[in-house]
Design a protein around this motif. Structure first.
Motif, short mmCIF file in Angstrom:
data_model
loop_
_atom_site.label_atom_id
_atom_site.label_comp_id
_atom_site.label_asym_id
_atom_site.label_seq_id
_atom_site.Cartn_x
_atom_site.Cartn_y
_atom_site.Cartn_z
N GLU A 71 0.82 -1.21 0.00
CA GLU A 71 0.00 0.00 0.00
C GLU A 71 0.86 1.27 0.00
O GLU A 71 0.55 2.22 -0.70
N ARG A 72 1.89 1.29 0.82
CA ARG A 72 2.75 2.47 0.94
C ARG A 72 4.18 2.01 1.19
O ARG A 72 4.41 1.05 1.93
N PHE A 73 5.14 2.73 0.59
CA PHE A 73 6.55 2.44 0.82
C PHE A 73 7.28 3.78 0.75
O PHE A 73 7.27 4.45 -0.28
N PHE A 74 7.90 4.17 1.84
CA PHE A 74 8.58 5.45 1.90
C PHE A 74 9.89 5.33 2.65
O PHE A 74 9.96 4.73 3.71
N LEU A 75 10.92 5.93 2.08
CA LEU A 75 12.20 6.13 2.76
C LEU A 75 12.62 7.58 2.57
O LEU A 75 12.51 8.11 1.46
N PRO A 76 13.13 8.23 3.61
CA PRO A 76 13.63 9.59 3.44
C PRO A 76 14.82 9.59 2.48
O PRO A 76 15.51 8.58 2.32
N GLU A 77 15.04 10.71 1.83
CA GLU A 77 16.09 10.84 0.82
C GLU A 77 17.45 10.31 1.29
O GLU A 77 18.16 9.65 0.55
N ASP A 78 17.82 10.60 2.54
CA ASP A 78 19.14 10.21 3.01
C ASP A 78 19.30 8.70 3.23
O ASP A 78 20.39 8.21 3.45
N LEU A 79 18.19 7.95 3.15
CA LEU A 79 18.27 6.49 3.30
C LEU A 79 18.06 5.76 1.97
O LEU A 79 18.00 4.53 1.94
N THR A 102 1.48 -15.95 -3.61
CA THR A 102 2.18 -16.30 -4.84
C THR A 102 2.34 -15.12 -5.78
O THR A 102 3.06 -15.21 -6.77
N ARG A 103 1.64 -14.00 -5.49
CA ARG A 103 1.74 -12.80 -6.33
C ARG A 103 1.73 -11.57 -5.43
O ARG A 103 1.28 -11.62 -4.30
N ALA A 104 2.20 -10.46 -6.00
CA ALA A 104 2.21 -9.19 -5.28
C ALA A 104 1.79 -8.08 -6.24
O ALA A 104 2.03 -8.18 -7.45
N VAL A 105 1.17 -7.04 -5.70
CA VAL A 105 0.75 -5.89 -6.51
C VAL A 105 1.07 -4.60 -5.76
O VAL A 105 1.13 -4.57 -4.52
N LEU A 106 1.26 -3.53 -6.54
CA LEU A 106 1.45 -2.20 -5.98
C LEU A 106 1.14 -1.18 -7.04
O LEU A 106 1.01 -1.50 -8.22
N SER A 107 1.02 0.07 -6.62
CA SER A 107 0.80 1.18 -7.52
C SER A 107 1.85 2.24 -7.23
O SER A 107 2.15 2.51 -6.06
N THR A 108 2.43 2.82 -8.27
CA THR A 108 3.44 3.87 -8.10
C THR A 108 3.28 4.89 -9.22
O THR A 108 2.72 4.59 -10.28
N ILE A 109 3.75 6.09 -8.98
CA ILE A 109 3.66 7.16 -9.96
C ILE A 109 5.04 7.33 -10.61
O ILE A 109 6.06 7.06 -9.99
N GLY A 115 11.14 2.47 -11.74
CA GLY A 115 12.43 1.89 -12.11
C GLY A 115 13.01 1.03 -11.01
O GLY A 115 13.57 -0.04 -11.26
N PHE A 116 12.87 1.48 -9.78
CA PHE A 116 13.33 0.71 -8.62
C PHE A 116 12.62 -0.64 -8.57
O PHE A 116 13.25 -1.69 -8.42
N TYR A 117 11.29 -0.62 -8.70
CA TYR A 117 10.53 -1.88 -8.64
C TYR A 117 10.90 -2.79 -9.80
O TYR A 117 11.02 -4.01 -9.61
N ALA A 118 11.09 -2.23 -10.99
CA ALA A 118 11.47 -3.05 -12.15
C ALA A 118 12.79 -3.77 -11.88
O ALA A 118 12.95 -4.94 -12.23
N LYS A 119 13.74 -3.08 -11.24
CA LYS A 119 15.03 -3.71 -10.91
C LYS A 119 14.87 -4.85 -9.92
O LYS A 119 15.72 -5.74 -9.84
N THR A 136 1.98 9.80 -14.94
CA THR A 136 1.56 8.43 -15.22
C THR A 136 1.62 7.60 -13.95
O THR A 136 2.58 7.68 -13.19
N ARG A 137 0.58 6.81 -13.73
CA ARG A 137 0.56 5.85 -12.62
C ARG A 137 0.80 4.46 -13.20
O ARG A 137 0.26 4.12 -14.25
N PHE A 138 1.63 3.70 -12.52
CA PHE A 138 1.93 2.33 -12.93
C PHE A 138 1.37 1.36 -11.88
O PHE A 138 1.66 1.52 -10.69
N HIS A 139 0.60 0.40 -12.35
CA HIS A 139 0.18 -0.71 -11.49
C HIS A 139 1.13 -1.85 -11.84
O HIS A 139 1.26 -2.22 -13.00
N MET A 140 1.81 -2.34 -10.82
CA MET A 140 2.86 -3.32 -11.05
C MET A 140 2.56 -4.61 -10.30
O MET A 140 1.84 -4.61 -9.29
N THR A 141 3.13 -5.70 -10.79
CA THR A 141 2.90 -7.00 -10.17
C THR A 141 4.20 -7.81 -10.20
O THR A 141 5.12 -7.53 -10.98
N LYS A 142 4.26 -8.78 -9.33
CA LYS A 142 5.40 -9.69 -9.29
C LYS A 142 4.94 -11.07 -8.88
O LYS A 142 4.15 -11.20 -7.94
N LYS A 143 5.43 -12.08 -9.55
CA LYS A 143 5.17 -13.46 -9.16
C LYS A 143 6.14 -13.81 -8.04
O LYS A 143 7.35 -13.61 -8.19
#
Length: 145
Positions: A71-79, A102-109, A115-119, A136-143
């Motif tokens: 749902e949410r993932f945040f790190l301050p810039e210095d981390l 067996t699967r995961a989903v998230l949404s990011t702008i 790019g981080f999630y793709a890596k 643009t909003r990206f809905h992403m998934t991972k097996k």
């Protein structure tokens, strides 16, 4: 509550915890009746300041019916950019696997972290243009299995 014409509908941007609980519990009960199981659980990974122990960031989500929802993932810039984000996401994915997901989903702008999630092996499932123009909003998934 058979007469829909007499049903009162209210729009609000400040629902109470009790009002949200009615919706959450109603959906949970319906899902359990349909799926035969109710396994929804919160998942949080908290990053704390080593001196104050105050939470400074982290990941928050939920597992349910074989799916991890970030749902949410945040790190301050210095981390950022030191591998901490990758470790946190891997921890969430591993815990989700332990819970039977067996699967995961998230949404990011686009300016957040696609790019981080793709890596990390996540794939774009949907790309949605949003406001203001150019965003643009990206809905992403991972097996996970």
């Amino acid at each position: 509550m058979a007469n829909h014409a007499e049903t009162n509908i209210t729009l609000t941007d400040a629902p109470s915890d009790d009002e949200l609980a009615v919706i959450t519990e109603g959906l949970r009960a319906y899902n359990e009746a349909q799926a035969g199981v109710s396994d929804s659980r919160a998942l949080a990974i908290l990053v704390r300041n080593p001196e104050t122990q105050n939470v400074v960031g982290g990941l928050w989500g939920r597992t349910s019916l074989g799916l991890l929802r970030v749902e949410r993932f945040f790190l301050p810039e210095d981390l950022r950019r030191g591998g901490l984000g990758s470790r946190i996401l891997a921890m969430a994915e591993e815990e989700a696997r332990r819970r039977g997901c067996t699967r995961a989903v998230l949404s990011t702008i686009h300016f957040q972290a696609p790019g981080f999630y793709a890596k990390q092996g996540w794939e774009v499932a949907a790309r949605i243009e949003c406001e203001p123009p150019g965003h643009t909003r990206f809905h992403m998934t991972k097996k996970l299995s």
